[in-house]
Motif scaffolding. Sequence first.
Motif, PDB file in Angstrom:
ATOM      1  N   LEU A 247       0.861  -1.175   0.000  1.00 58.68           N
ATOM      2  CA  LEU A 247       0.000   0.000   0.000  1.00 58.68           C
ATOM      3  C   LEU A 247       0.901   1.229   0.000  1.00 58.68           C
ATOM      4  O   LEU A 247       1.958   1.213   0.640  1.00 58.68           O
ATOM      5  N   PRO A 248       0.525   2.276  -0.717  1.00 54.12           N
ATOM      6  CA  PRO A 248       1.410   3.451  -0.783  1.00 54.12           C
ATOM      7  C   PRO A 248       1.434   4.258   0.502  1.00 54.12           C
ATOM      8  O   PRO A 248       0.494   4.216   1.302  1.00 54.12           O
ATOM      9  N   TRP A 254       6.481   1.579  -1.380  1.00 59.39           N
ATOM     10  CA  TRP A 254       7.624   0.720  -1.121  1.00 59.39           C
ATOM     11  C   TRP A 254       7.277  -0.710  -1.523  1.00 59.39           C
ATOM     12  O   TRP A 254       6.350  -1.305  -0.969  1.00 59.39           O
ATOM     13  N   MET A 255       7.991  -1.231  -2.492  1.00 60.74           N
ATOM     14  CA  MET A 255       7.765  -2.576  -2.987  1.00 60.74           C
ATOM     15  C   MET A 255       8.857  -3.520  -2.489  1.00 60.74           C
ATOM     16  O   MET A 255      10.030  -3.146  -2.410  1.00 60.74           O
ATOM     17  N   ASN A 303      -1.435  -8.439   1.111  1.00 59.29           N
ATOM     18  CA  ASN A 303      -0.661  -7.637   2.069  1.00 59.29           C
ATOM     19  C   ASN A 303      -0.932  -6.146   1.872  1.00 59.29           C
ATOM     20  O   ASN A 303      -0.003  -5.348   1.722  1.00 59.29           O
ATOM     21  N   SER A 304      -2.212  -5.790   1.926  1.00 62.43           N
ATOM     22  CA  SER A 304      -2.622  -4.418   1.612  1.00 62.43           C
ATOM     23  C   SER A 304      -2.522  -3.466   2.801  1.00 62.43           C
ATOM     24  O   SER A 304      -3.428  -2.664   3.062  1.00 62.43           O
ATOM     25  N   GLY A 305      -1.431  -3.543   3.532  1.00 60.67           N
ATOM     26  CA  GLY A 305      -1.136  -2.574   4.575  1.00 60.67           C
ATOM     27  C   GLY A 305      -2.202  -2.444   5.650  1.00 60.67           C
ATOM     28  O   GLY A 305      -2.682  -3.437   6.209  1.00 60.67           O
ATOM     29  N   THR A 306      -2.591  -1.215   5.938  1.00 61.31           N
ATOM     30  CA  THR A 306      -3.547  -0.946   7.011  1.00 61.31           C
ATOM     31  C   THR A 306      -4.994  -1.105   6.572  1.00 61.31           C
ATOM     32  O   THR A 306      -5.906  -0.938   7.381  1.00 61.31           O
ATOM     33  N   VAL A 316      -7.744   5.444   0.419  1.00 60.17           N
ATOM     34  CA  VAL A 316      -6.340   5.828   0.232  1.00 60.17           C
ATOM     35  C   VAL A 316      -6.166   6.506  -1.120  1.00 60.17           C
ATOM     36  O   VAL A 316      -5.477   7.514  -1.245  1.00 60.17           O
ATOM     37  N   ASP A 317      -6.815   5.943  -2.146  1.00 61.53           N
ATOM     38  CA  ASP A 317      -6.773   6.520  -3.491  1.00 61.53           C
ATOM     39  C   ASP A 317      -7.973   5.978  -4.260  1.00 61.53           C
ATOM     40  O   ASP A 317      -8.081   4.760  -4.466  1.00 61.53           O
TER      41      ASP A 317
END
Length: 382
Positions: A247-248, A254-255, A303-306, A316-317
Amino acid sequence: MVRKLLFLAVSVTLLLYGCKSKKHRSSGSEHPSVSTSVKYARGFTIDDFKTYQKLTVLNPWQKSSGISYSYYLVPRNQLVPDSLKGKNIIRTPIRRVVCLSTTQLGFLEALNETSTLVGVPDINLVSDSSLIQRYHENKLSVVGYAQGLNYELLLSLKPDLVLTYGVNGEVSAQLNKLHDLGVPVMLVGEYLESTALAKCEWIKFIGALYGKKKEAKNWFDRIDANYQRIKDSVATVSYHPKVLTGLPWKDSWWMAGGKSNLANIIKDAGGEYLWHENTSRDAFVVSIEDVFIKANSADFWINSGTAGSMKDLISVDSRFSALPPVKKHAVYNNNARMSAGGGNDYWEEGVVRPDLILEDLVRIFHPDKATDTKLYFYQQLN
């Protein structure tokens, strides 16, 4: 998630205190060693000598090269050989430990040594309910981390050892500070390994600290065998879905590197990481615009972050709603096992159970190859 100084040489002498009894050092020379078998991990070695073990940590932070730290484990009931005078001595088995990364907790749990834990960086990052309960019973302290590390509190805990990690060479300042205070400290770099099994194999490293060489080997061998069985189940699939991760943060994304443990476990699960052609094991920055271009070919997003829901994701977008995995509701996050404070078991138990992570990913990418559809670390976003 991973939090650049280039050192040509590192020479750090850490004065590590063990038993404070007034024993005289034994005489005798160092005997030839036998190396403990390390199958996948590249970040450490274990050499067994007659009366002690030597643990060496190799290149313990991102982009480090030619750097190593050595530690000498001497059982509490044995005299320290004269040949080790001036070395980094650690008395084993350790009885009181401070872990400055929650990823280290999984090793303690697997070895049944969580009772030795006396300090953690942040209780809200812990998922293990028994450790949270110990904190509420004032049996476990929060010592902070990085610039916020509470050295006074840490000292009061009288740890036999502090397990820390380094994102870059600046960690040497922390090592020097702890050395000056007379606190034994050891670097652990499992997160730098390029495969999930290599990360798991650090249980042998931690096991040595507790005199549990056999137990650590048995654990690892069992997980390795199960992992290989699951990997083999999708080895001949013809369909390899393309996978987006992460997730940005603000304007950057960060990849995980194309040679990272995340990229490799996606491959082992019969998927294709979108940045698999990248040759680094370290995370790297990709612009959101570039991600959108590449993600148009994605089949799954993991693994989409928060993000805990599709609504969270799109907030987020808003452009995420146009991506194929979002349209198909093929977004899965590794946050199914969270504590009330936000601790994620994926970063604890997941370190020592990569077979369960792999099994989840096979269930997601190739449900026809799975024996059941129940996910463990992952959940589908709604």
